[in-house]
Design a protein around this motif. Structure first.
Motif, PDB file in Angstrom:
ATOM      1  N   THR A 169      -6.164  16.087   2.797  1.00 32.83           N
ATOM      2  CA  THR A 169      -5.646  14.875   2.151  1.00 32.83           C
ATOM      3  C   THR A 169      -6.335  13.682   2.788  1.00 32.83           C
ATOM      4  O   THR A 169      -7.127  13.826   3.722  1.00 32.83           O
ATOM      5  CB  THR A 169      -4.113  14.762   2.308  1.00 32.83           C
ATOM      6  OG1 THR A 169      -3.672  13.477   1.838  1.00 32.83           O
ATOM      7  CG2 THR A 169      -3.649  14.892   3.746  1.00 32.83           C
ATOM      8  N   PHE A 170      -5.998  12.502   2.287  1.00 36.24           N
ATOM      9  CA  PHE A 170      -6.504  11.284   2.900  1.00 36.24           C
ATOM     10  C   PHE A 170      -5.775  11.054   4.232  1.00 36.24           C
ATOM     11  O   PHE A 170      -4.606  11.436   4.386  1.00 36.24           O
ATOM     12  CB  PHE A 170      -6.262  10.098   1.945  1.00 36.24           C
ATOM     13  CG  PHE A 170      -6.829   8.817   2.432  1.00 36.24           C
ATOM     14  CD1 PHE A 170      -8.195   8.656   2.590  1.00 36.24           C
ATOM     15  CD2 PHE A 170      -6.009   7.753   2.751  1.00 36.24           C
ATOM     16  CE1 PHE A 170      -8.728   7.456   3.058  1.00 36.24           C
ATOM     17  CE2 PHE A 170      -6.522   6.554   3.207  1.00 36.24           C
ATOM     18  CZ  PHE A 170      -7.887   6.411   3.361  1.00 36.24           C
ATOM     19  N   LYS A 229      -7.373   4.004  -7.862  1.00 33.10           N
ATOM     20  CA  LYS A 229      -6.284   4.867  -8.322  1.00 33.10           C
ATOM     21  C   LYS A 229      -6.012   4.656  -9.819  1.00 33.10           C
ATOM     22  O   LYS A 229      -6.567   3.749 -10.441  1.00 33.10           O
ATOM     23  CB  LYS A 229      -5.010   4.568  -7.512  1.00 33.10           C
ATOM     24  CG  LYS A 229      -5.142   4.915  -6.033  1.00 33.10           C
ATOM     25  CD  LYS A 229      -5.290   6.402  -5.821  1.00 33.10           C
ATOM     26  CE  LYS A 229      -5.238   6.836  -4.371  1.00 33.10           C
ATOM     27  NZ  LYS A 229      -6.434   6.474  -3.598  1.00 33.10           N
ATOM     28  N   SER A 268       0.845  -1.206   0.000  1.00 29.13           N
ATOM     29  CA  SER A 268       0.000   0.000   0.000  1.00 29.13           C
ATOM     30  C   SER A 268       0.873   1.247   0.000  1.00 29.13           C
ATOM     31  O   SER A 268       2.070   1.190   0.310  1.00 29.13           O
ATOM     32  CB  SER A 268      -0.921   0.033   1.236  1.00 29.13           C
ATOM     33  OG  SER A 268      -0.151   0.252   2.406  1.00 29.13           O
ATOM     34  N   ALA A 306       0.251   9.467  -4.208  1.00 30.37           N
ATOM     35  CA  ALA A 306      -0.817   8.480  -4.406  1.00 30.37           C
ATOM     36  C   ALA A 306      -1.684   8.804  -5.625  1.00 30.37           C
ATOM     37  O   ALA A 306      -2.157   7.911  -6.311  1.00 30.37           O
ATOM     38  CB  ALA A 306      -1.697   8.399  -3.154  1.00 30.37           C
ATOM     39  N   VAL A 350       1.197  16.641  -0.779  1.00 28.14           N
ATOM     40  CA  VAL A 350       0.312  15.726  -1.513  1.00 28.14           C
ATOM     41  C   VAL A 350       0.031  16.357  -2.867  1.00 28.14           C
ATOM     42  O   VAL A 350      -0.348  17.531  -2.940  1.00 28.14           O
ATOM     43  CB  VAL A 350      -1.010  15.516  -0.747  1.00 28.14           C
ATOM     44  CG1 VAL A 350      -1.986  14.675  -1.560  1.00 28.14           C
ATOM     45  CG2 VAL A 350      -0.742  14.860   0.599  1.00 28.14           C
ATOM     46  N   PHE A 352      -4.108   1.353  -5.165  1.00 32.31           N
ATOM     47  CA  PHE A 352      -5.421   0.976  -4.636  1.00 32.31           C
ATOM     48  C   PHE A 352      -6.456   0.973  -5.779  1.00 32.31           C
ATOM     49  O   PHE A 352      -6.286   1.667  -6.782  1.00 32.31           O
ATOM     50  CB  PHE A 352      -5.817   1.983  -3.534  1.00 32.31           C
ATOM     51  CG  PHE A 352      -7.179   1.765  -2.962  1.00 32.31           C
ATOM     52  CD1 PHE A 352      -7.465   0.598  -2.274  1.00 32.31           C
ATOM     53  CD2 PHE A 352      -8.179   2.718  -3.111  1.00 32.31           C
ATOM     54  CE1 PHE A 352      -8.732   0.394  -1.750  1.00 32.31           C
ATOM     55  CE2 PHE A 352      -9.436   2.522  -2.591  1.00 32.31           C
ATOM     56  CZ  PHE A 352      -9.721   1.351  -1.915  1.00 32.31           C
ATOM     57  N   TYR A 357     -11.410  16.152   0.097  1.00 33.89           N
ATOM     58  CA  TYR A 357     -11.503  15.264   1.223  1.00 33.89           C
ATOM     59  C   TYR A 357     -12.162  15.986   2.374  1.00 33.89           C
ATOM     60  O   TYR A 357     -12.017  17.203   2.468  1.00 33.89           O
ATOM     61  CB  TYR A 357     -10.083  14.872   1.683  1.00 33.89           C
ATOM     62  CG  TYR A 357      -9.390  13.890   0.786  1.00 33.89           C
ATOM     63  CD1 TYR A 357      -9.720  12.550   0.812  1.00 33.89           C
ATOM     64  CD2 TYR A 357      -8.406  14.333  -0.087  1.00 33.89           C
ATOM     65  CE1 TYR A 357      -9.069  11.643  -0.015  1.00 33.89           C
ATOM     66  CE2 TYR A 357      -7.754  13.422  -0.916  1.00 33.89           C
ATOM     67  CZ  TYR A 357      -8.101  12.081  -0.873  1.00 33.89           C
ATOM     68  OH  TYR A 357      -7.476  11.201  -1.685  1.00 33.89           O
ATOM     69  N   ASP A 376       3.688  12.555  -1.059  1.00 36.49           N
ATOM     70  CA  ASP A 376       2.575  11.602  -1.155  1.00 36.49           C
ATOM     71  C   ASP A 376       2.065  11.706  -2.595  1.00 36.49           C
ATOM     72  O   ASP A 376       1.360  12.650  -2.960  1.00 36.49           O
ATOM     73  CB  ASP A 376       1.486  11.965  -0.137  1.00 36.49           C
ATOM     74  CG  ASP A 376       0.331  10.974  -0.162  1.00 36.49           C
ATOM     75  OD1 ASP A 376       0.113  10.358  -1.220  1.00 36.49           O
ATOM     76  OD2 ASP A 376      -0.368  10.848   0.861  1.00 36.49           O
ATOM     77  N   GLY A 378      -1.972  -2.021  -3.293  1.00 32.93           N
ATOM     78  CA  GLY A 378      -0.558  -1.995  -3.654  1.00 32.93           C
ATOM     79  C   GLY A 378      -0.001  -0.598  -3.500  1.00 32.93           C
ATOM     80  O   GLY A 378      -0.744   0.384  -3.472  1.00 32.93           O
TER      81      GLY A 378
HETATM   82  C1  PLP Z   1      -3.436  11.114  -0.816  1.00 35.14           C
HETATM   83  C2  PLP Z   1      -3.433   9.681  -0.413  1.00 35.14           C
HETATM   84  N1  PLP Z   1      -2.451   9.223   0.372  1.00 35.14           N
HETATM   85  C3  PLP Z   1      -2.387   7.939   0.761  1.00 35.14           C
HETATM   86  C4  PLP Z   1      -3.345   7.036   0.390  1.00 35.14           C
HETATM   87  C5  PLP Z   1      -3.266   5.629   0.891  1.00 35.14           C
HETATM   88  O1  PLP Z   1      -3.102   4.737  -0.159  1.00 35.14           O
HETATM   89  P1  PLP Z   1      -3.283   3.149   0.092  1.00 35.14           P
HETATM   90  O2  PLP Z   1      -4.736   2.872   0.087  1.00 35.14           O
HETATM   91  O3  PLP Z   1      -2.568   2.547  -1.089  1.00 35.14           O
HETATM   92  O4  PLP Z   1      -2.620   2.839   1.377  1.00 35.14           O
HETATM   93  C6  PLP Z   1      -4.390   7.444  -0.434  1.00 35.14           C
HETATM   94  C7  PLP Z   1      -5.416   6.474  -0.866  1.00 35.14           C
HETATM   95  O5  PLP Z   1      -6.585   6.650  -0.874  1.00 35.14           O
HETATM   96  C8  PLP Z   1      -4.448   8.799  -0.841  1.00 35.14           C
HETATM   97  O6  PLP Z   1      -5.447   9.247  -1.614  1.00 35.14           O
END
Ligand code: PLP
Length: 383
Positions: free
Chosen positions: A86-87, A188, A60, A161, A133, A185, A328, A159, A195
């Protein structure tokens, strides 16, 4: 036709090709499922794609963030400045290390990346690292942040992602800071289920990530199976952050079409921008010229009046069968975070978190589907 009878338009959708299915089936038939040669091949291909020395595949992006913060030396008592917009994983991985996330604000609704001026204002003697991010696939101010971090002896963690293959002044995102953390994920751009990957030019960071992803062991199961060694030592506190071979094979297969997928996304985003960009009541973040640098992961829009968001989203789903999402909610407003970590002056984040709506976007979206979304948005704004 009522919305109930219309085919629904999801906010994201994944379609695999026959070549992807064949690649996974071949691995399943081979009988070797845990990390091995397919993973090594994917790492090599992804590193070449980014133009970076090391790519360490993981299960992940959250694992990648954890290992990146550990590699930056984050431990108890240390602070990491992270965007609040962010997430949750960007911040929770700091907590895994025993560190404290310190939340920074975004630049504004037109640029929801972290504000370097707010980051600079929040540096203390306990700050160890800064995370940015690349929201929605658009570069955050990573160059400015890298200079700030270099001046202050801090690590910059990207980040990434949302942003595989996106660029900032010609450099691939995820290669500017100490480490770039990617997600594969399900929703994505390079989706494989679960992953992630840590990219870095730093030999020590890569060595730490390789060791810690598999229990701190000096050799893996594949090394022993292939006769390279028949024993191992454990040299540090590790985790099980391994990816497996079917996912690596899927990632490798999908990587071949990554640029094509992103180009298709860019075309859809340009159409959205052209048709939604000048509507009263709606802010479309970023500028037209930013699209070429972005991986166009999602299509965020912001309502000028956040109080209208629920009605706007309901209109889209109930009258037009259009699903939306929210990227978010602000992290510092979640129950687990509220009042527990430094979170001063986050007005722009809080407003964006109440105003944002994520519209449908996926490479195989048809012109008719996109037209339906655009018409629905136009109607919802005057409803
Ligand atoms: C900005 C951000 N960081 C981190 C992650 C975490 O990713 P993962 O689900 O691969 O752990 C995400 C996933 O949704 C994300 O959008």
């Amino acid at each position: 036709m009522s919305a109930g009878e219309l085919p629904q338009i999801p906010f994201t959708d994944l379609r695999l090709e026959q070549a992807d299915l064949d690649a996974v089936a071949e691995v399943l038939r081979s009988g070797w499922l845990t990390m091995g040669p397919r993973t090594a091949a994917f790492e090599e291909a992804f590193a070449a794609h980014l133009g970076v020395q090391h790519a360490v595949a993981l299960n992940s992006c959250t694992a990648a963030l954890h290992l990146a913060y550990l590699a930056a030396g984050v431990g108890p008592g240390d602070e990491v400045i992270v965007p609040a917009f962010t997430f949750a994983a960007t911040a929770s991985a700091v907590l895994y290390c025993g560190g404290t996330p310190v939340f920074a604000d975004i630049v504004g609704p037109e640029d929801p990346g972290v504000d370097p001026a707010d980051v600079a204002a929040k540096v203390t003697e306990r700050t160890k690292a800064v995370a940015c991010v690349h929201f929605a696939g658009y570069p955050a101010a990573a160059g400015v942040l890298a200079d700030l971090c270099a001046d202050l002896g801090l690590a910059l963690i990207e980040d990434t992602a949302h942003a595989p293959s996106a660029t900032l002044e010609g450099r691939k995102l995820g290669t500017i800071g100490l480490a770039g953390c990617f997600s594969f994920f399900s929703n994505k751009i390079l989706a494989i289920g679960e992953g992630g990957l840590l990219a870095t030019d730093d030999d020590e960071v890569a060595a730490l990530a390789r060791s810690r992803r598999s229990h701190g062991m000096t050799s893996g199961t594949w090394d022993r199976h292939s006769g390279r060694t028949d024993t191992y030592d454990v040299v540090g506190l590790g985790f099980n952050y391994r990816i497996d071979e079917p996912r690596s094979a899927l990632a490798l297969s999908r990587l071949e079409r990554l640029e094509e997928d992103i180009e298709t996304r860019r075309g859809l985003v340009r159409e959205y921008r052209a048709r939604l960009g000048d509507l009263d009541g709606l802010i479309v973040p970023y500028r037209d010229q930013d699209v070429a640098d972005s991986s166009c992961y999602v299509m965020p829009v912001m309502l000028e009046d956040p109080a209208r968001r629920d009605a706007f989203r309901s209109h889209l789903s109930e009258k037009h069968g259009v699903q939306t999402s929210i990227f978010y909610p602000a992290i510092h407003e979640f129950t687990a975070y509220h009042g527990r970590y430094p979170a001063e002056g986050l007005d722009r984040t809080e407003r964006a978190a109440r105003a944002e709506v994520t519209l449908p976007l996926y490479p195989h979206m048809t012109a008719d589907e996109q037209e339906r979304v655009i018409v629905a948005c136009r109607e919802a704004l005057v409803a």
